[in-house]
Design an enzyme around this catalytic site. Structure first.
Site, PDB file in Angstrom:
ATOM      1  N   ASN A   1       0.865  -1.178   0.000  1.00 41.52           N
ATOM      2  CA  ASN A   1       0.000   0.000   0.000  1.00 41.52           C
ATOM      3  C   ASN A   1       0.905   1.231   0.000  1.00 41.52           C
ATOM      4  OD1 ASN A   1      -1.876   1.995   0.421  1.00 41.52           O
ATOM      5  ND2 ASN A   1      -2.372   1.392   2.528  1.00 41.52           N
ATOM      6  N   TRP A   2       1.053   1.812  -1.171  1.00 35.04           N
ATOM      7  CA  TRP A   2       1.984   2.950  -1.295  1.00 35.04           C
ATOM      8  C   TRP A   2       1.397   4.252  -0.737  1.00 35.04           C
ATOM      9  CZ3 TRP A   2       3.924   2.319  -7.079  1.00 35.04           C
ATOM     10  CH2 TRP A   2       4.749   1.178  -7.149  1.00 35.04           C
ATOM     11  N   LYS A   3       0.113   4.243  -0.466  1.00 28.92           N
ATOM     12  CA  LYS A   3      -0.572   5.465  -0.012  1.00 28.92           C
ATOM     13  C   LYS A   3      -0.303   6.600  -1.024  1.00 28.92           C
ATOM     14  CE  LYS A   3      -0.347   3.573   4.567  1.00 28.92           C
ATOM     15  NZ  LYS A   3      -0.378   3.768   6.014  1.00 28.92           N
TER      16      LYS A   3
ATOM     17  N   HIS B   1      -9.760   1.320   4.666  1.00 30.63           N
ATOM     18  CA  HIS B   1      -8.490   1.587   5.347  1.00 30.63           C
ATOM     19  C   HIS B   1      -8.738   2.610   6.458  1.00 30.63           C
ATOM     20  CE1 HIS B   1      -4.446   2.955   6.206  1.00 30.63           C
ATOM     21  NE2 HIS B   1      -4.026   1.824   5.688  1.00 30.63           N
TER      22      HIS B   1
ATOM     23  N   GLU C   1      -7.174   5.104   7.415  1.00 32.31           N
ATOM     24  CA  GLU C   1      -6.977   6.508   7.024  1.00 32.31           C
ATOM     25  C   GLU C   1      -8.214   7.040   6.299  1.00 32.31           C
ATOM     26  OE1 GLU C   1      -3.175   5.903   5.119  1.00 32.31           O
ATOM     27  OE2 GLU C   1      -2.322   5.486   7.092  1.00 32.31           O
TER      28      GLU C   1
ATOM     29  N   GLU D   1      -5.751  -4.397  10.689  1.00 32.48           N
ATOM     30  CA  GLU D   1      -4.758  -3.344  10.902  1.00 32.48           C
ATOM     31  C   GLU D   1      -5.133  -2.538  12.148  1.00 32.48           C
ATOM     32  OE1 GLU D   1      -2.515  -2.341   7.059  1.00 32.48           O
ATOM     33  OE2 GLU D   1      -4.292  -1.102   7.103  1.00 32.48           O
TER      34      GLU D   1
ATOM     35  N   GLY E   1       1.990   2.770  10.868  1.00 35.12           N
ATOM     36  CA  GLY E   1       2.972   3.846  10.722  1.00 35.12           C
ATOM     37  C   GLY E   1       3.636   4.275  12.019  1.00 35.12           C
TER      38      GLY E   1
ATOM     39  N   SER F   1       3.023  -1.515  10.625  1.00 35.10           N
ATOM     40  CA  SER F   1       4.453  -1.536  10.961  1.00 35.10           C
ATOM     41  C   SER F   1       5.121  -2.883  10.690  1.00 35.10           C
ATOM     42  CB  SER F   1       4.674  -1.113  12.419  1.00 35.10           C
ATOM     43  OG  SER F   1       4.249   0.227  12.601  1.00 35.10           O
TER      44      SER F   1
ATOM     45  N   GLY G   1       2.646  -0.866   4.427  1.00 30.97           N
ATOM     46  CA  GLY G   1       2.726   0.542   4.048  1.00 30.97           C
ATOM     47  C   GLY G   1       4.176   0.957   3.862  1.00 30.97           C
ATOM     48  N   GLY G   2       4.736   1.572   4.894  1.00 26.43           N
ATOM     49  CA  GLY G   2       6.087   2.133   4.812  1.00 26.43           C
ATOM     50  C   GLY G   2       7.125   1.192   4.227  1.00 26.43           C
TER      51      GLY G   2
END
Ligand code: PGA
Length: 240
Positions: free
Chosen positions: A7-9, A92, A94, A161, A167, A201, A222-223
């Site tokens: 997930n590159w956001k 998600h 966010e 999640e 994050g 994470s 993600g990251g």
């Protein structure tokens, strides 16, 4: 088959996505990765992130709750399907938190995703406050209820999640992820084909025990997905 979703956001231009795809393709080489891999780039980079030889598929990070029409700025599930997506991420945290997406909107999104023949990657998870108040199980039950009208005979991907783990560098413990995985499997026991991913994470350092001991079916990353080699390490496809 285990599933690893990047997930590159809101990261990567088309040029950066194409460079990533080249690098990731070189890491995989000709072989069958033996796991399923999905990249979820921003809409503008969907095409640039595709693999012409099909070693990975692509997903929308978001999708409209409407089918078509006067909804400025929205992208429909049909558009995602036509752009080559196989999956769409729905719910998600966010989107829930920053863009006010509630259960009613998410149920509509799930319906549009199914109509377009895509598979949803439905995200859920408790906040830190819910966890501290002992409300993790209650939260998950109500978030699973959003799937009430989703056809149970179709494949489904769930991404657990916990919001406090996203994050933050503070991944769930194996015990926490494992017990939620068991709870979710029970809640979804009427489903024929459901995979339960963990997200929050995830790194190359913490991913193996989560996979092997918490027995999740893969990760939403993600990251650590922003670098091709790091994501490949999480997916276990980095050549040594
Ligand atoms: P993270 O994000 O891996 O950077 O914690 C996961 C996600 O939000 O899907």
């Amino acid at each position: 088959m285990n599933l690893f979703v990047a997930n590159w956001k809101m990261n990567k231009t088309r040029g950066e996505a194409a460079a990533y795809a080249r690098e990731f393709g070189a890491i995989l080489g000709e072989r069958d990765p033996g796991v399923e891999i999905v990249l979820a780039p921003p809409f503008t980079a969907l095409d640039a992130a595709r693999d012409p030889s099909g070693r990975w598929s692509i997903a929308g990070q978001n999708v409209s709750s409407e089918a078509a029409g006067a909804y400025t700025g929205e992208v429909s599930a049909t558009m995602l399907a036509e752009a080559g997506c196989r999956y769409a991420i729905v719910g998600h945290s966010e989107r829930r938190r920053l863009f006010g997406e509630d259960a009613a909107i998410l149920a509509r999104k799930l319906a549009r995703v199914r109509e377009a023949g895509l598979t949803p990657i439905y995200c859920l998870g408790e906040t830190e406050a819910e966890r501290e108040e002992g409300l993790t199980a209650t939260t998950l039950v109500s978030q699973v209820e959003t799937l009430a009208r989703d056809p149970s005979d179709r494949p489904l991907v769930i991404a657990y999640e916990p919001v406090w783990a996203i994050g933050t560098g503070k991944a769930a413990t194996i015990e926490d992820a494992g017990s939620v995985r068991i709870h979710l499997s029970e809640l979804l026991s009427d489903r024929r084909d459901v995979r339960i991913l963990y997200g929050g994470s995830v790194t190359p350092e913490n991913c193996r025990p989560l996979l092997e001991e918490a027995r999740v079916d893969g990760f939403l990353v993600g990251g650590a997905s922003l670098k091709a080699s790091t994501f490949a390490a999480v997916a276990g496809v980095l050549r040594r």
